[in-house]
Design an enzyme around this catalytic site. Structure first.
Site, short mmCIF file in Angstrom:
data_model
loop_
_atom_site.label_atom_id
_atom_site.label_comp_id
_atom_site.label_asym_id
_atom_site.label_seq_id
_atom_site.Cartn_x
_atom_site.Cartn_y
_atom_site.Cartn_z
N ASP A 146 0.27 5.37 0.88
CA ASP A 146 -0.74 6.22 1.51
C ASP A 146 -1.22 7.34 0.58
O ASP A 146 -0.62 7.58 -0.47
CB ASP A 146 -0.15 6.86 2.78
CG ASP A 146 -0.12 5.86 3.92
OD1 ASP A 146 -0.95 4.94 3.94
OD2 ASP A 146 0.76 6.02 4.80
N ARG B 234 8.48 8.01 5.83
CA ARG B 234 8.18 9.41 6.17
C ARG B 234 8.62 9.74 7.60
O ARG B 234 9.06 10.86 7.88
CB ARG B 234 6.69 9.68 5.98
CG ARG B 234 6.31 9.67 4.50
CD ARG B 234 4.82 9.50 4.27
NE ARG B 234 4.07 10.62 4.84
CZ ARG B 234 2.74 10.64 4.95
NH1 ARG B 234 2.02 9.58 4.54
NH2 ARG B 234 2.12 11.67 5.45
N TYR C 25 12.37 3.10 -1.79
CA TYR C 25 11.62 4.35 -1.67
C TYR C 25 12.60 5.52 -1.77
O TYR C 25 13.78 5.41 -1.43
CB TYR C 25 10.91 4.44 -0.31
CG TYR C 25 9.61 3.67 -0.24
CD1 TYR C 25 8.42 4.25 -0.65
CD2 TYR C 25 9.59 2.37 0.27
CE1 TYR C 25 7.23 3.55 -0.57
CE2 TYR C 25 8.39 1.66 0.36
CZ TYR C 25 7.21 2.26 -0.06
OH TYR C 25 6.03 1.58 0.02
N ARG D 33 0.85 -1.18 0.00
CA ARG D 33 0.00 0.00 0.00
C ARG D 33 0.88 1.23 0.00
O ARG D 33 1.91 1.27 0.66
CB ARG D 33 -0.85 0.04 1.25
CG ARG D 33 -1.77 -1.15 1.36
CD ARG D 33 -2.42 -1.17 2.73
NE ARG D 33 -3.11 -2.45 2.91
CZ ARG D 33 -3.73 -2.81 4.02
NH1 ARG D 33 -3.74 -2.00 5.06
NH2 ARG D 33 -4.32 -3.98 4.09
#
Lengths: 267, 267
Positions: free
Chosen positions: A52, A203, A110, A50
């Protein structure tokens, strides 16, 4: 009955994220709706992970099984005709029936992008977190980032509302780069590759690295944060706009050690 | 009474162009409205050149005279607070009173970006012209582009509705580059630097170079088009989305010959 690996790029700005939600536009929902007319029935797409609301992807991966025997190139064309321009199916390939985008993923990469300066380029604004001031200490951020490499309990970097068996993950690489855009304006990029990531983990790491970059904390603080296993110890959760899922790997992951000893692991 | 040189970046997607219009949002209009409260009166900004609706700029230049003696850094902050994020004042510097952004410009550089492939990245779509098929012949396009260098009458590349004394311009450099994005997808960049450009000239050149890249015309056709001095001879006007004003020079321009003989012309 072809089983397909789908590669998808998306600008997450106006999306509620990967997963289909009760309201709002999701990547999974868009893909399933774009595939359904090809099949003449509802289709379920399984994503590698997933992302966000507001998070972008250069190459998210998903798997799907179709009943109709259709050329993957036709799937790409037909699906893209039905998707908004912010979401693109960039590739579809036939894979063995057992392939599962999520369970077979061995690594994900990422990227988190920070605009460190007063005036954000209009072309970068939807794709960065602006930290206007002060100029961040890149060497300290890199020192801190490097300390995340290896196998750790990342509970301190886990967002609320998750339901996972363990918060232990292995980070293969964790690096900071900085590029001068013009006088007083820099683009700082954090890139991290690991065997898996907790909810909002990248994050939370980005927010924590910026605390170090501001000089409020030392690089060694990262180890205290990890040891605490407590979310409140780490820095804030950085905004979604700066985050990109860069890619998903399905070969055996490379660790720094294995890479040095045996580069054939990459084949 | 400071006289300022302003450097402005903008995403032209939702703008009617540089020049203030009867309706629609223009860069000049936005800048003048953002500067007015600093002065407590209307202000006129002179741009280095007009850009059409939808055209982007990395570094447009404008000049303005203020009555109030205000620090240029304060101007940057105050103006950006009033501008939409699609338009940013990236620099303001004090210049001699005689400086005029348009009359003193000695060269401008434009970039035209072509996505040559079936699936445009969601992050590139507002900033390219998609030519899905066929794969363009880069060598032929470069050959054609090079033939535009030098001093020519560019009447064949001039859009309608202009009012200029002469359509003769000097092109200092005119080059094609191509980068593979992924299998079957390429980003082709045309960059051109000259002492001035006619209305829609770069977009007419881009449309013409694509005709050559498709194999419909030979590179030598460019010389026929120039000689015709007739707009209908050249290729179509390429879309505004692919065009960027890269920068404006105020030193003496470099010609290929002068550059070889005397590099001190650049100082």
């Amino acid at each position: 009955m072809p089983h397909l690996k789908l590669t998808i790029a998306y600008d997450g700005t106006a999306l509620v994220g990967w997963q289909r939600q009760a309201s709002g536009v999701s990547v999974q929902g868009l893909l399933e709706e774009a595939l359904a007319p090809l099949e003449g029935r509802a289709v379920t797409v399984h994503g590698a992970g997933r992302t966000d609301a507001g998070v972008h992807a250069l190459a998210q991966v998903a798997s799907v099984t179709l009943q109709r025997d259709v050329d993957p190139r036709v799937v790409v064309k037909a699906v893209n005709m039905r998707l908004p321009h912010a979401v693109r199916l960039i590739d579809a390939t036939v894979v063995p029936p057992g392939f599962h985008a999520r369970f077979d993923a061995t690594a994900k990469t990422y990227r988190y992008r920070i605009w460190n300066g007063q005036v954000v380029s209009p072309f970068e604004r939807p794709y960065v977190w602006q930290v206007a001031w002060p100029p961040l200490d890149i060497a300290a951020m890199q020192d801190a980032a490097g300390r995340l490499q290896g196998t750790h309990d990342f509970a301190a970097f886990q967002g609320a509302g998750t339901d996972v068996d363990t918060s232990v993950r292995t980070i293969f690489s964790s690096d900071i780069q900085a590029a001068d855009v013009r006088h007083g304006e820099r683009l700082i990029t954090y890139e991290v590759r690991g065997d898996g990531f907790l909810r909002q983990m990248v994050r939370a790491i980005a927010g924590t690295l910026v605390e170090v970059g501001r000089g409020r904390r030392s690089p060694a603080w990262i180890e205290e944060v990890l040891a605490s296993a407590h979310r409140a110890t780490a820095g804030r959760t950085a905004p979604a706009s700066g985050l990109f899922l860069v890619g998903v790997d399905y070969e055996r992951p490379q660790t720094a050690e294995a890479g040095t000893q045996n580069s054939s692991l990459h084949v």
